[in-house]
Enzyme design. Structure first.
Site, PDB file in Angstrom:
ATOM      1  N   TYR A   1       0.770  -1.426  -0.044  1.00 22.32           N
ATOM      2  CA  TYR A   1       0.216   0.122   0.002  1.00 22.32           C
ATOM      3  C   TYR A   1       0.928   1.224   0.065  1.00 22.32           C
ATOM      4  CZ  TYR A   1       0.841   0.986   4.988  1.00 22.32           C
ATOM      5  OH  TYR A   1       1.206   1.172   6.198  1.00 22.32           O
TER       6      TYR A   1
ATOM      7  N   LYS B   1       6.499  -1.704   1.620  1.00 24.30           N
ATOM      8  CA  LYS B   1       5.412  -1.271   2.420  1.00 24.30           C
ATOM      9  C   LYS B   1       4.189  -2.278   2.269  1.00 24.30           C
ATOM     10  CE  LYS B   1       3.100   3.252   3.139  1.00 24.30           C
ATOM     11  NZ  LYS B   1       3.048   3.330   4.525  1.00 24.30           N
TER      12      LYS B   1
ATOM     13  N   LEU C   1      11.280   1.001   7.086  1.00 30.82           N
ATOM     14  CA  LEU C   1      10.653   1.731   5.942  1.00 30.82           C
ATOM     15  C   LEU C   1      11.273   3.231   5.464  1.00 30.82           C
ATOM     16  CD1 LEU C   1       8.385   1.291   3.749  1.00 30.82           C
ATOM     17  CD2 LEU C   1       6.932   2.839   5.060  1.00 30.82           C
TER      18      LEU C   1
ATOM     19  N   GLU D   1      12.033   2.266  14.209  1.00 29.46           N
ATOM     20  CA  GLU D   1      11.075   3.388  13.937  1.00 29.46           C
ATOM     21  C   GLU D   1       9.812   3.173  14.755  1.00 29.46           C
ATOM     22  OE1 GLU D   1       9.921   2.593   9.513  1.00 29.46           O
ATOM     23  OE2 GLU D   1      10.127   0.526  10.071  1.00 29.46           O
TER      24      GLU D   1
HETATM   25  N1  PMP Z   1       7.724   3.727   9.007  1.00 31.78           N
HETATM   26  C1  PMP Z   1       6.647   3.225   8.828  1.00 31.78           C
HETATM   27  C2  PMP Z   1       6.642   1.664   9.547  1.00 31.78           C
HETATM   28  C3  PMP Z   1       5.504   3.324   8.413  1.00 31.78           C
HETATM   29  O1  PMP Z   1       4.289   2.615   8.234  1.00 31.78           O
HETATM   30  C4  PMP Z   1       5.328   4.722   7.631  1.00 31.78           C
HETATM   31  C5  PMP Z   1       4.091   5.407   7.103  1.00 31.78           C
HETATM   32  N2  PMP Z   1       3.379   4.687   6.455  1.00 31.78           N
HETATM   33  C6  PMP Z   1       6.768   5.551   7.716  1.00 31.78           C
HETATM   34  C7  PMP Z   1       7.739   4.970   8.505  1.00 31.78           C
HETATM   35  C8  PMP Z   1       6.771   6.950   7.312  1.00 31.78           C
HETATM   36  O2  PMP Z   1       6.676   6.895   5.924  1.00 31.78           O
HETATM   37  P1  PMP Z   1       6.157   7.948   4.657  1.00 31.78           P
HETATM   38  O3  PMP Z   1       6.858   9.226   5.401  1.00 31.78           O
HETATM   39  O4  PMP Z   1       6.347   7.820   3.479  1.00 31.78           O
HETATM   40  O5  PMP Z   1       4.696   8.245   5.021  1.00 31.78           O
END
Ligand code: PMP
Length: 299
Positions: A33, A147, A205, A180
């Site tokens: 996603y 993701k 991620l 994270e």
């Molecule tokens: N880490 C994880 C585990 C996440 O789910 C997300 C958001 N989807 C992020 C980091 C941040 O990613 P982004 O800045 O692309 O929204």
């Protein structure tokens, strides 16, 4: 006006939208996603999100369900048909519908679903007041750079944090380092003013917002140290915050019951929030190329 969803080629009322029970997304979490934020009518970092969507699909051997250009069009249609100005657009792609069996099915088209929801970026309580977080074990698989919709570990992490009286979870790997937050990237500002966030390998991620911050911070002559850090280092930090497309920049004012810095949102998080908003709304000339709008792409 009914909320509208997009399912495999059709725009349908949200409450009637459905997918097949043998969709591999439902059976195996065999899908990925993305979330793109639309702020004041502008798609924020759309290019980065679509690049990551293509990369996630590629890593799992799932073909793009529609062309990138069509997807950009559908995203805009979702914002328009739902009459939104500030929105989070969710895009989910799975390996499709097939009789339940582990190996990849042959010649099955991927499924694609989009939903959009209103998001109030202004007067955001979390951004203004900050949130509390609790460290929990990171029990995820080893490809956290993809993701995927397989979010059970994050569901459990967030619930564990909430049961422990905190708003969010900061996940900690087997070596004792923060990876994270449950759905965002985790940052600290050390006492000597350095910005630290986990290096983006397969263990986290790579947030598109995190990448935007690399650009923003280099423009502000702020150095980012990409490295692992422990909860103990975070307790001693001057500030901590999370970044994501949905939450933008959320100060973390307490971790495991310990105040971070003054226990209030700090100046670095506030400054970076303001810079990110300006960046997202295209007010910073040097970042405009990052705000991918369809017309600009055509030029
Ligand atoms: N880490 C994880 C585990 C996440 O789910 C997300 C958001 N989807 C992020 C980091 C941040 O990613 P982004 O800045 O692309 O929204």
């Amino acid at each position: 006006m009914p909320r509208i969803a997009y399912v495999n080629g059709s725009y349908v009322p949200h409450h009637e939208a459905s997918v097949h029970i043998e969709d591999r997304g439902f059976q195996f979490a065999d899908g990925i996603y993305e979330v793109v934020a639309c702020i004041n009518g502008k798609m924020t970092d759309e290019r980065g999100h679509l690049d990551r969507l293509e990369r996630s699909l590629d890593e799992l051997g799932i073909p793009m369900p529609v062309t990138r250009r069509s997807l950009q069009f559908i995203i805009r249609e979702m914002v328009r048909r739902n009459r939104l100005k500030n929105a989070n657009v969710y895009i989910q792609v799975t390996r499709g519908v097939a009789k339940r069996d582990f190996p990849f099915p042959v010649e099955v088209p991927p499924s694609i679903v989009l939903t959009a929801r209103n998001f109030q970026f202004d007067n955001n309580k979390n951004v203004e007041k900050g949130v509390t977080a609790m460290t929990v074990a990171d029990i995820r698989w080893k490809r956290r750079d993809i993701k995927t919709t397989m979010l059970l570990a994050q569901v459990l992490a967030k619930q564990e944090a909430m049961d422990g009286g905190a708003y969010d979870a900061w996940m900690v790997d087997d070596e004792g380092f923060v990876t994270e937050a449950s759905s965002s990237n985790a940052w600290i500002v050390t006492k000597d003013g350095k910005l630290v966030t986990r290096n983006a390998t397969t263990s986290i991620l790579r947030g598109v917002t995190r990448t935007a911050f690399e650009k923003i911070c280099s423009g502000l002559q702020m150095k980012i140290e990409e490295r692992a850090f422990t909860p103990a280092e975070a307790y001693e930090a001057q500030e901590a915050f999370n970044t994501s497309a949905v939450a933008l920049v959320v100060p973390v004012i307490m971790l495991d019951g310990k105040k971070i810095g003054t226990g209030e949102p700090g100046p670095v998080a506030k400054k970076l929030y303001a810079e990110y908003r300006a960046y997202a709304e295209g007010q910073r000339g040097e970042h405009v190329e990052w705000v991918a709008n369809l017309d600009e792409d055509e030029a």
